[in-house]
Design an enzyme around this catalytic site. Structure first.
Site, PDB file in Angstrom:
ATOM      1  CD1 TRP A 210     -17.532 -14.844  -5.823  1.00  0.00           C
ATOM      2  CD2 TRP A 210     -17.880 -14.028  -3.771  1.00  0.00           C
ATOM      3  NE1 TRP A 210     -18.886 -14.695  -5.651  1.00  0.00           N
ATOM      4  CE2 TRP A 210     -19.129 -14.201  -4.398  1.00  0.00           C
ATOM      5  CE3 TRP A 210     -17.849 -13.520  -2.472  1.00  0.00           C
ATOM      6  CZ2 TRP A 210     -20.338 -13.883  -3.783  1.00  0.00           C
ATOM      7  CZ3 TRP A 210     -19.042 -13.204  -1.859  1.00  0.00           C
ATOM      8  CH2 TRP A 210     -20.276 -13.399  -2.514  1.00  0.00           C
ATOM      9  CG  ASP A 377     -28.933 -17.899 -12.770  1.00  0.00           C
ATOM     10  OD1 ASP A 377     -28.409 -18.712 -11.993  1.00  0.00           O
ATOM     11  OD2 ASP A 377     -28.264 -17.079 -13.439  1.00  0.00           O
ATOM     12  NE  ARG A 454     -23.526 -22.260  -5.165  1.00  0.00           N
ATOM     13  CZ  ARG A 454     -24.334 -21.944  -6.157  1.00  0.00           C
ATOM     14  NH1 ARG A 454     -24.198 -22.480  -7.336  1.00  0.00           N
ATOM     15  NH2 ARG A 454     -25.273 -21.054  -5.989  1.00  0.00           N
ATOM     16  CE  LYS A 487     -24.956 -16.733 -14.740  1.00  0.00           C
ATOM     17  NZ  LYS A 487     -25.719 -16.038 -13.713  1.00  0.00           N
ATOM     18  CD1 TRP A 488     -19.708 -23.444 -18.415  1.00  0.00           C
ATOM     19  CD2 TRP A 488     -20.527 -24.406 -20.252  1.00  0.00           C
ATOM     20  NE1 TRP A 488     -19.089 -24.654 -18.559  1.00  0.00           N
ATOM     21  CE2 TRP A 488     -19.576 -25.275 -19.694  1.00  0.00           C
ATOM     22  CE3 TRP A 488     -21.168 -24.801 -21.439  1.00  0.00           C
ATOM     23  CZ2 TRP A 488     -19.243 -26.500 -20.266  1.00  0.00           C
ATOM     24  CZ3 TRP A 488     -20.823 -26.024 -22.008  1.00  0.00           C
ATOM     25  CH2 TRP A 488     -19.877 -26.858 -21.421  1.00  0.00           C
ATOM     26  CG  ASP A 489     -22.202 -20.452 -12.629  1.00  0.00           C
ATOM     27  OD1 ASP A 489     -21.031 -20.055 -12.483  1.00  0.00           O
ATOM     28  OD2 ASP A 489     -23.141 -20.113 -11.874  1.00  0.00           O
ATOM     29  CG  MET A 490     -16.302 -24.254 -13.650  1.00  0.00           C
ATOM     30  SD  MET A 490     -14.687 -23.773 -13.116  1.00  0.00           S
ATOM     31  CE  MET A 490     -13.781 -25.282 -13.325  1.00  0.00           C
ATOM     32  CG  ASN A 491     -20.924 -21.603  -9.197  1.00  0.00           C
ATOM     33  OD1 ASN A 491     -20.609 -20.419  -9.122  1.00  0.00           O
ATOM     34  ND2 ASN A 491     -22.023 -21.998  -9.793  1.00  0.00           N
ATOM     35  CB  CYS A 537     -21.143 -17.370 -15.136  1.00  0.00           C
ATOM     36  SG  CYS A 537     -21.451 -17.073 -13.394  1.00  0.00           S
ATOM     37  CG  ASP A 559     -21.539 -13.997  -8.054  1.00  0.00           C
ATOM     38  OD1 ASP A 559     -22.029 -13.976  -9.202  1.00  0.00           O
ATOM     39  OD2 ASP A 559     -21.226 -15.048  -7.469  1.00  0.00           O
TER      40      ASP A 559
HETATM   41  C1  DGJ Z   1     -23.060 -18.203  -9.385  1.00  0.00           C
HETATM   42  C2  DGJ Z   1     -23.299 -17.122 -10.385  1.00  0.00           C
HETATM   43  O1  DGJ Z   1     -22.262 -16.179 -10.324  1.00  0.00           O
HETATM   44  C3  DGJ Z   1     -24.665 -16.491 -10.144  1.00  0.00           C
HETATM   45  O2  DGJ Z   1     -24.891 -15.448 -11.065  1.00  0.00           O
HETATM   46  C4  DGJ Z   1     -25.725 -17.547 -10.255  1.00  0.00           C
HETATM   47  O3  DGJ Z   1     -25.811 -18.002 -11.566  1.00  0.00           O
HETATM   48  C5  DGJ Z   1     -25.436 -18.692  -9.308  1.00  0.00           C
HETATM   49  N1  DGJ Z   1     -24.110 -19.199  -9.482  1.00  0.00           N
HETATM   50  C6  DGJ Z   1     -26.432 -19.809  -9.498  1.00  0.00           C
HETATM   51  O4  DGJ Z   1     -26.137 -20.904  -8.731  1.00  0.00           O
END
Ligand code: DGJ
Length: 743
Positions: A210, A377, A454, A487-491, A537, A559
């Site tokens: 990361w 966002d 998270r 913007k499709w995120d996956m954290n 993302c 990020d």
């Molecule tokens: C992680 C992404 O990389 C950021 O740009 C942002 O969208 C956050 N998540 C939002 O929770």
């Protein structure tokens, strides 16, 4: 030392070697012109012995029918260079064919198997025989299909090879057919395997974590196996990509390079194996770790594609082939053919504190400086005030947006911008209505801790109900609102990949079904909402691969938006992926507490798909003027950056400079971005040369060179031979040089 490049001393040695090779290739080319260039068939069959020869513009791939009716890989490399390199010996006297075009578990196993199955009677070995081939065209490109059949069981394997001759790329995939009534357990089904000419090779791959994704890594392959893979459905650690070149070669734009990637958004694996006699095999596809597939009676299983290519002009040429391949053959149309809109993203400015008034206030400034798309966002949906709640409840938060999203979108549209929004559909917070209603929809294993990342759990995308639910709410969101960008995120990574409601055999299909359903959701949404641009993302660049790029139009790169770090991240990214896919925001975030000018930050971000992520209220009038000017400049060059060819000129891992050049495919226009990070001490020997040798231009054309250096007219041949001088002074300084061919 960066990537495949080397120091000046090494370089002199390397170039001698490259010159010899270039001469050989040129000489070989003049005598034995590639079949494709001469207009002959791309796929040719010779009899006695039977041998299939696939010719691309600069490479040859051969498959040989062996005496025992198996298929062996013949030569794979530049031109029809069997005269330059020997094809590997494919058999031992008693063992039958051991080097197989489709390596499988069965008999003497000398290569990493691409296929491992268990038959209903518990036999765990395959014995395949060639039964025929077919050639044809798929989407306008030639393919060959080799058919193989088990000698005893009702089981067939088709290997497809589709050829993109002008890019020197072949795509390989397999279709397994169980023609019997009972199930066969597939323990591994890779997409394909290739064997390189016997030699010693260096591997270049990308690795990171990361905030520092896409760092190029170079290592010598020695006896044994080097595997690249992911297990958690996402990973900052690698994208599925490799380059191999003869050990010690280091020129950026000369010499043979074998390269490839896997078209799979889920767990993938690439194995590089050095076997007896310096045989180097590369194979890969889906990572079957903790995974198998029950191939039911009378059913088929198709693997994703793995691509293999050959560059004769070094890693630079390999990257340019990959970029064109992704833009022309993988990324969704029509957006892959168009320049992307400049976006503003609210994340760094407002984090979770989004509301109509503040978003509109930011949007007004964004519009004034030239932004075309405003993206709100995280933080807009029910109960989402921080990262502990809300994921899963995809309706506008009634406190923040009492009248829904309509009024905000209307205002953004009235300003003349498109509206985009953030989502994270694969996730659920335990503190959400969705989880309270369907706790079993999250991946979980009974009697085991459900680890959170998270504060969230992963939804079981393998389940039909979860797929349907996701499709429905996204479809509704897009149908009811004028949203032009997602913007499709996956954290987080997948853990406890359990699905206790189904039997353990089916549970082990989970990771494949997850990726297939993700694919289907994207495809269905794109089909229903063709006007929507999608960005992938994953906490930055955690899910950047050929699989996801077949579904989305761009990716969030990292990020880490620190411009100094970005020079390295962007340089690494360019090995495998085109600049159009690489979203870069200008922010005020400086990870190392250095101070860089807004101009420098813009220049860095302009070498890709430009966006802005700063808190615009903090900008002075002067900042806004600078931003408007630079955005205007970007609008005039973005077609070159996003749709042109890219040349890496300076390696930021090797020196205090980074430079990159983009050239339109018709060679009419070019733009050069040159950067200096920390200046070397005054009086000390200068760290780097100011001279940049240019590439890709028409040697006979005359170019008007302008921008941040003195205007001049220079003939293409001179620019290619002597380049231009782009002096840089001071810490974090940059220049942009433009070239336009005169009529
Ligand atoms: C992680 C992404 O990389 C950021 O740009 C942002 O969208 C956050 N998540 C939002 O929770």
């Amino acid at each position: 030392m960066g990537a495949f490049q080397c120091s000046f001393r090494e370089s002199a040695f390397c170039s001698a070697r490259s010159v010899v090779l270039v001469f050989l290739l040129w000489h070989a080319g003049s005598v034995f012109s590639p079949a494709w260039a001469a207009g002959a068939d791309v796929i040719r069959v010779d009899q006695n012995p039977t041998r299939w020869t696939i010719s691309t513009l600069h490479s040859t791939y051969q498959v040989i029918l062996t005496e025992d009716n198996n298929l062996a890989p013949g030569y794979f490399g530049p031109l029809s260079g069997a005269r330059l390199f020997e094809a590997p010996e494919y058999k031992n006297t008693e063992s039958g064919t051991v080097l197989r075009e489709i390596p499988y578990r069965g008999g003497f196993v000398e290569l990493t198997p691409a296929l491992e199955v268990i038959f209903p009677d518990r036999t765990r070995e395959l014995e395949l025989q060639y039964t025929g081939h077919e050639t044809g065209e798929l989407d306008g490109y030639p393919y060959i299909r080799f058919e193989m059949k088990d000698t005893h069981y009702a089981f067939q394997v088709s290997e497809y090879i589709r050829v993109i001759p002008e890019l020197d790329i072949i795509e390989k995939w397999m279709v397994l057919k169980n023609t019997g009534p009972e199930s066969v357990l597939v323990e591994r089904a890779y997409s394909g395997s290739v064997l390189l000419p016997p030699d010693s090779y260096d591997l270049l791959h990308l690795s990171g974590e990361w905030g520092r994704e896409f760092f190029p890594r170079r290592t010598r392959l020695t006896s044994g196996q080097k595997s690249l893979f992911i297990r958690g459905m996402k990973s900052q650690q690698h994208p599925p990509f490799f380059m191999l070149r003869p050990a010690g070669d280091c020129e950026e734009n000369y010499g043979p390079v074998w390269f490839g990637s896997v078209a799979w958004s889920g767990n993938w694996r690439i194995d590089c194996e050095v076997n007896r006699g310096e045989r180097t095999q590369v194979s890969g596809g889906i990572n079957f770790w903790d995974t198998h597939w029950v191939l039911e009676g009378r059913s088929e299983f198709r693997t994703p594609e793995m691509i293999f290519g050959v560059s004769t002009d070094g890693p630079g040429g390999a990257s340019r082939r990959l970029h064109r391949y992704l833009l022309d053959h993988v990324m969704p149309r029509p957006f892959s053919r168009q320049v992307s809109k400049i976006l503003y993203n609210s994340w760094y400015a407002t984090t979770f504190n989004v509301n109509e008034k503040d978003q509109v206030a930011l949007a007004r400034i964004a519009k004034d400086i030239g932004v075309e798309l405003f993206v709100m966002d995280d933080g807009w949906f029910k109960g989402r005030n921080d990262d502990r709640a809300g994921l899963g409840d995809w309706t506008p938060d009634p406190v923040k947006f009492p009248k829904g999203l309509g009024p905000l979108i209307k205002e953004i549209n009235a300003l003349g911008m498109d509206f985009g929004i953030w989502v994270e559909p694969e996730m659920v917070n335990p503190n959400s209505d969705l989880f309270r209603a369907h706790p079993d929809w999250a991946l979980h294993t009974p009697n085991r801790t459900a680890h959170q990342g998270r504060h969230q759990l992963v939804l079981n995308f393998a389940r039909e109900e979860v797929k349907q639910f996701t499709l429905e709410w996204l479809d509704k969101l897009l149908s009811e609102n004028n949203i032009k960008f997602i913007k499709w995120d996956m954290n987080r990574h997948v853990s406890e990949a359990g699905w206790p409601e189904v039997d353990p055999l089916k549970q082990r299909e989970l990771r494949i079904r997850y990726a297939e359903n993700l694919d289907e959701i994207f495809r269905t949404l794109r089909q229903r909402h063709p006007e929507v641009v999608f960005e992938s993302c994953s906490s930055g660049g955690g899910r950047v691969n050929q699989g996801i790029l077949g579904l989305v139009d761009q990716v969030w790169t990292s990020d880490n938006t620190d411009p100094g770090d970005r020079l390295q991240i962007q340089y690494g990214f360019s090995y495998a992926f085109p600049a159009k896919a690489m979203v870069n925001w200008v922010t005020d975030d400086e990870w190392h507490r250095k101070t860089t000018s807004l101009k420098f930050r813009f220049h860095v971000a302009m070498a890709g798909n430009l966006g802005v992520g700063s808190d615009l209220h903090q900008w002075t009038a002067e900042d806004k003027r600078t931003a408007s000017e630079l955005i205007r400049l970007y609008k005039s060059v973005r077609h070159i950056v996003q749709l042109g060819d890219q040349y890496r000129l300076r390696d930021p891992f090797a020196e205090n400079r980074m430079a990159v050049q983009f050239v339109t495919r018709d060679k009419e226009e070019s733009v050069v971005f040159a950067f200096q990070t920390l200046e070397t001490l005054p009086g000390a020997a200068k760290g780097s040369s100011d001279r940049l040798i240019l590439h890709g231009l028409d040697p006979e054309g005359t170019y008007l060179v302008h921008g941040d250096i003195q205007n001049e007219e220079i003939v293409g041949a001179v620019l290619l031979a002597s380049g231009i001088s782009v002096p840089l002074s001071g810490n974090y300084s940059s220049k942009v040089v433009l070239l336009r061919k005169k009529e």
